[in-house]
Scaffold this motif. Structure first.
Motif, short mmCIF file in Angstrom:
data_model
loop_
_atom_site.label_atom_id
_atom_site.label_comp_id
_atom_site.label_asym_id
_atom_site.label_seq_id
_atom_site.Cartn_x
_atom_site.Cartn_y
_atom_site.Cartn_z
N SER A 54 0.84 -1.21 0.00
CA SER A 54 0.00 0.00 0.00
C SER A 54 0.87 1.25 0.00
N TRP A 56 0.64 3.47 2.15
CA TRP A 56 1.06 3.65 3.54
C TRP A 56 2.40 2.95 3.74
N ARG A 57 2.51 1.74 3.26
CA ARG A 57 3.75 0.95 3.44
C ARG A 57 4.91 1.64 2.71
N PHE A 148 -4.57 0.71 17.11
CA PHE A 148 -5.47 0.36 16.01
C PHE A 148 -6.91 0.24 16.49
N PHE A 208 -5.62 -5.02 2.50
CA PHE A 208 -5.02 -3.67 2.47
C PHE A 208 -4.61 -3.22 1.06
N HIS A 234 -10.57 -0.73 6.07
CA HIS A 234 -9.47 -0.72 7.05
C HIS A 234 -8.25 0.07 6.57
N ASN A 235 -8.19 0.40 5.28
CA ASN A 235 -7.15 1.35 4.85
C ASN A 235 -7.59 2.07 3.59
N ASP A 263 -5.75 5.64 7.43
CA ASP A 263 -4.37 5.90 6.98
C ASP A 263 -4.10 7.38 6.76
N CYS A 283 -3.23 7.24 10.33
CA CYS A 283 -2.34 6.20 10.91
C CYS A 283 -0.95 6.53 10.39
#
Ligand code: GZL
Length: 329
Positions: A54, A56-57, A148, A208, A234-235, A263, A283
């Motif tokens: 993602s 985010w990652r 979380f 995700f 969730h994201n 996120d 996040c």
């Protein structure tokens, strides 16, 4: 008399030399301590990253790599490509390389006790970054990451506000058995207990990712169509995939279907500007500076708390255009 003087001289010399020796020892010791005290420039850190699933990652990885470079430390970085066995292999390699400290973002919560024990037996501290692992506390130095469960509660509170306390919700769950998925699932339902007219009519993992978010949302739409009032993702990446599916289906994301995700990536701000996303719970992936600062403390035997929580907010369309230029991931 001469003998007495001689003995006195010898005694005085011993006292002076002894003092000097203690002085030298203490100097050596101090010096020795400063030689033993690690600094970034002589720190070797192994980091096991879970993958690149993602945006985010991507932000999390960039933060770790850029911070290591700016601090001048040696980072041995491993991308596990979403496989726990690759993370376990990487940790064993770090142990063989005798790194000073190991950072890991565990893709799932379970299955870590054995390899973490190997690191402990080798005298190498482990720091959990981003995601928790379900192991005894003595097997890791600290966890640096978000609450979380609270993120799930925040998403539910916003959803209740946007739906006026009633409606049918579909849910795109994160990676099965990962800490963020487990806890966001629980936190969301905790708040929904206060809203009996808000019902989760479907819940499935989208891992995700955008691709899976689109695929699973397509399935929800085929099964429930316009019975769906809202989506809890969730994201952001899975939410953005779902937005594509909702538009293909002929509905308006953000209007016909209210969407709340987690996120706060840059693309989520753009989706809010476009009127397709109704809120995103922050996040923070930018954990590099805190991770290496903590790693140095741990290696130098300084106290660190068992959990170093991230400070996070919630963002809405109203000021998304103003904030977007300030976002770093
Ligand atoms: C949360 C992190 C999650 C993000 C996803 O800390 O582990 O993994 O919410 C990412 O976007 O894939």
């Amino acid at each position: 008399m001469r003998v007495k003087a001689y003995i006195l001289f010898i005694l005085m010399s011993c006292v002076i030399l002894g003092g000097c020796k203690r002085g030298i020892d203490s100097e050596l010791q101090t010096t020795g301590q400063s030689e033993n005290k690690r600094v970034y420039q002589n720190l070797v850190v192994g980091f096991s990253q879970l993958g690149a699933e993602s945006k985010w990652r991507d932000g999390n990885t960039a933060s770790i790599k850029k911070t290591a470079e700016s601090l001048g430390l040696e980072l041995i970085f491993s991308d596990a490509q979403q496989k726990q066995e690759n993370q376990i292999k990487a940790i064993r390699t770090f142990i063989a390389q005798q790194v000073d400290v190991i950072g890991v973002s565990p893709i799932v919560e379970t299955g870590w006790e054995s390899v973490f024990q190997e690191a402990k037996d080798a005298g190498i501290p482990i720091i959990l970054v981003d995601r928790r692992a379900d192991v005894p506390e003595e097997l890791y130095a600290t966890y640096i990451g978000s609450d979380f469960t609270e993120e799930g509660r925040k998403a539910a509170r916003v959803m209740a506000e946007l739906l006026g306390g009633k409606g049918n919700i579909v849910e795109l769950v994160g990676t099965i058995n990962s800490a963020p998925a487990n806890d966001r699932y629980i936190g969301f339902r905790e708040i929904l207990q206060d809203y009996p007219e808000m019902k989760i009519i479907a819940s499935e993992s989208a891992d995700f990712t955008r691709a899976k978010g689109e695929e699973v949302m397509r399935g929800f739409l085929e099964q429930y169509g316009d019975q769906i009032d809202a989506l809890y993702a969730h994201n952001d990446d899975s939410a953005l995939g779902a937005i594509r599916a909702i538009e293909d289906y002929g509905l308006q994301p953000g209007q016909d279907i209210i969407i709340v995700s987690v996120d706060a990536i840059r693309d989520a701000f753009q989706a809010m500007i476009d009127g397709k996303l109704n809120a995103t719970v922050e996040c923070n992936p930018l954990l590099g500076p805190l991770f290496f600062e903590t790693a140095l403390k741990v290696v130098n035997g300084e106290y660190v708390p068992k959990w170093i929580p991230s400070q996070e907010s919630i963002f809405f369309p109203e000021n998304a255009a103003e904030i977007l230029p300030t976002r770093k991931y």
